[in-house]
Design a protein around this motif. Structure first.
Motif, PDB file in Angstrom:
ATOM      1  N   THR A 145       0.852  -1.182   0.000  1.00 21.72           N
ATOM      2  CA  THR A 145       0.000   0.000   0.000  1.00 21.72           C
ATOM      3  C   THR A 145       0.889   1.233   0.000  1.00 21.72           C
ATOM      4  OG1 THR A 145      -1.802   1.127   1.156  1.00 21.72           O
ATOM      5  CG2 THR A 145      -0.190   0.011   2.528  1.00 21.72           C
ATOM      6  N   PHE A 146       0.369   2.341  -0.494  1.00 19.01           N
ATOM      7  CA  PHE A 146       1.173   3.558  -0.558  1.00 19.01           C
ATOM      8  C   PHE A 146       0.969   4.385   0.701  1.00 19.01           C
ATOM      9  CE2 PHE A 146       1.909   8.004  -1.859  1.00 19.01           C
ATOM     10  CZ  PHE A 146       3.234   7.878  -2.239  1.00 19.01           C
ATOM     11  N   PHE A 203       6.748   8.407   2.103  1.00 13.92           N
ATOM     12  CA  PHE A 203       7.295   8.787   0.807  1.00 13.92           C
ATOM     13  C   PHE A 203       7.811  10.224   0.825  1.00 13.92           C
ATOM     14  CE2 PHE A 203       7.358   9.954  -3.671  1.00 13.92           C
ATOM     15  CZ  PHE A 203       8.082   8.894  -4.178  1.00 13.92           C
ATOM     16  N   ILE A 204       7.127  11.103   1.525  1.00 17.74           N
ATOM     17  CA  ILE A 204       7.607  12.487   1.670  1.00 17.74           C
ATOM     18  C   ILE A 204       8.920  12.500   2.448  1.00 17.74           C
ATOM     19  CG2 ILE A 204       7.119  14.706   2.793  1.00 17.74           C
ATOM     20  CD1 ILE A 204       4.132  14.194   2.017  1.00 17.74           C
ATOM     21  N   LEU A 209      10.988   1.752   1.742  1.00 19.03           N
ATOM     22  CA  LEU A 209      10.275   0.481   1.911  1.00 19.03           C
ATOM     23  C   LEU A 209       8.931   0.686   2.601  1.00 19.03           C
ATOM     24  CD1 LEU A 209      13.253  -1.842   2.932  1.00 19.03           C
ATOM     25  CD2 LEU A 209      12.070  -1.754   0.718  1.00 19.03           C
ATOM     26  N   ARG A 210       8.899   1.532   3.630  1.00 18.91           N
ATOM     27  CA  ARG A 210       7.647   1.806   4.354  1.00 18.91           C
ATOM     28  C   ARG A 210       6.654   2.574   3.487  1.00 18.91           C
ATOM     29  NH1 ARG A 210       5.218   0.114   8.477  1.00 18.91           N
ATOM     30  NH2 ARG A 210       5.097   1.975   9.737  1.00 18.91           N
ATOM     31  N   SER A 211       7.136   3.227   2.424  1.00 24.08           N
ATOM     32  CA  SER A 211       6.245   3.938   1.512  1.00 24.08           C
ATOM     33  C   SER A 211       5.335   2.982   0.752  1.00 24.08           C
ATOM     34  CB  SER A 211       7.048   4.751   0.487  1.00 24.08           C
ATOM     35  OG  SER A 211       7.783   5.757   1.118  1.00 24.08           O
TER      36      SER A 211
END
Length: 132
Positions: free
Chosen positions: A4-5, A10-11, A49-51
């Motif tokens: 999932t995004f 991501f930021i 990866l967490r993004s």
């Protein structure tokens, strides 16, 4: 594990990537280039990866650390020469060209810091009645 995004991670990834590029471009030597850069690069990988992967932060931390350690230990070999990339500026920048115990310490501290922050953030978010 779920794909999932996550825009917050991501930021963070994008911001740290810009910072790492600035460090690589403007600083050629010194503590910030060699140690802080290594500290930040594992946070960069972790956030990337967490993004895209929603799972336990400790799992992502272990994956990040194994990946980072693997690249560092590859520097003890001639793998860039084997791939005919030993004269490539970008390959040397990304993979490095000399093994250092200091780098392993910086990676470990970076992963511990980002995992601690992520777990604290997740717990505070859950305590507020919202699901992560």
């Amino acid at each position: 594990m779920k794909f999932t995004f996550n825009n917050i991670h991501f930021i963070a990834f994008s911001t740290i990537l810009a910072l790492e590029i600035a460090i690589a471009y403007y600083l050629k030597t010194g503590f910030i280039r060699h140690t802080v850069g290594d500290f930040l690069v594992v946070i960069l990988i972790y956030c990337f990866l967490r993004s895209f992967i929603k799972t336990n932060p400790l799992s992502i931390a272990v994956i990040t650390l194994v990946l980072s350690y693997s690249v560092e230990f590859l520097q003890r070999t001639t793998f860039l020469q084997l791939l005919n990339l030993d004269q490539n500026k970008w390959a040397n920048l990304i993979f490095g060209n000399s093994f250092s115990i200091q780098d392993l310490v910086a990676y470990t501290l970076g992963v511990l810091a980002v995992t601690f922050i992520d777990i604290k953030k997740s717990n505070a978010y859950k305590m507020g009645g919202k699901k992560n």
